[in-house]
Enzyme design. Sequence first.
Site, short mmCIF file in Angstrom:
data_model
loop_
_atom_site.label_atom_id
_atom_site.label_comp_id
_atom_site.label_asym_id
_atom_site.label_seq_id
_atom_site.Cartn_x
_atom_site.Cartn_y
_atom_site.Cartn_z
N TYR A 270 -16.63 1.44 17.93
CA TYR A 270 -17.02 2.14 16.71
C TYR A 270 -16.83 1.25 15.50
O TYR A 270 -16.22 0.18 15.57
CB TYR A 270 -16.21 3.44 16.55
CG TYR A 270 -14.76 3.26 16.14
CD1 TYR A 270 -13.83 2.75 17.03
CD2 TYR A 270 -14.33 3.61 14.87
CE1 TYR A 270 -12.51 2.58 16.66
CE2 TYR A 270 -13.02 3.45 14.48
CZ TYR A 270 -12.10 2.94 15.38
OH TYR A 270 -10.79 2.77 15.01
N LYS B 120 -12.99 -3.29 18.75
CA LYS B 120 -12.76 -2.00 18.08
C LYS B 120 -13.19 -0.85 18.98
O LYS B 120 -14.26 -0.26 18.79
CB LYS B 120 -13.51 -1.98 16.73
CG LYS B 120 -13.05 -0.89 15.79
CD LYS B 120 -13.55 -1.16 14.39
CE LYS B 120 -13.34 0.00 13.43
NZ LYS B 120 -11.95 0.38 13.25
#
Length: 288
Positions: free
Chosen positions: A33, A150
Amino acid sequence: MARIIYVNGRYRPWGEALVHAEDRGFQFGDAIYEVCEVRNGRLIDETRHMERLERSLAELRITAPMARPALARVLRETVRRNRVTFGMVYLQVSRGVRPREFIFSNAGPMTPTIVCLARSMAPANAEAMAEVGIAVRSMPDNRWGRRDIKTVMLLPASLAKEAAKEIGAKEAWFVDEKGFVTEGASSNAWIIDTRGRLITRSVGPEILRGVTRTTLIDVIRQEGLELVERPFTLAEAKAAREAFDTSATSIVMPVVRIDDSPIGNGAPGITTARLRKLFHAVAEVAAA
Ligand code: PMP
């Protein structure tokens, strides 16, 4: 106003924004994300966020769901439909939907799942928080070994923030087995020593390379301040003159207490406040 969430090509009302039960993001945390600040209706540091998104996808061998200009349109349209002037836009890409199996390379390429949502955040609240600063709680770093990607595997961060909340702290700072601070649960950690040097952990698999961290380094260079990228211990942090953390949603947030130790005189530091003020003059502001 009803919130609208983008899911796989469609803008849905919040209650209908659904993802399949066998999505690998749901079952394996197999998703990445990005969070981008929205300020005056513009995206802040979009290019760096998109670069990191592409890197995260490549590291996990997830097919890029669409070209960058198309993703940029989704981000803007989601911001627009939710009438966000100040806040954030969140983009998540999972590997996609497939009957549950650990191995993902068996049945050919998958179609990634894309979700985009945007939310307003009153700038006055962030400013009020930055005026007084926040407390942080130190926690053992119990996350996986590729924190530079991430991913949505945010359970350790979520639990650490809950533990922080229990003692009235807003953020948790993770500490590795050698006593060095890695980063915040959702931020990068910084200190300023008694000689005025800015210290933050060097990048590597132990931390996420924050976009805010990268842009703040531009600010620090421009101001001619001394930057040292190296690990620092929890003890050093508690003895620091100033401390703060950085993230796309908090920008530069003063830290005034770590566990039971006040930082400096227990109020936000002068250099920290100055860096916070300068940040948006240096960050990239994308057209709406
Ligand atoms: N580290 C972690 C673990 C984070 O979750 C975040 C925010 N997503 C950051 C650092 C800061 O990154 P950025 O400045 O790109 O928001």
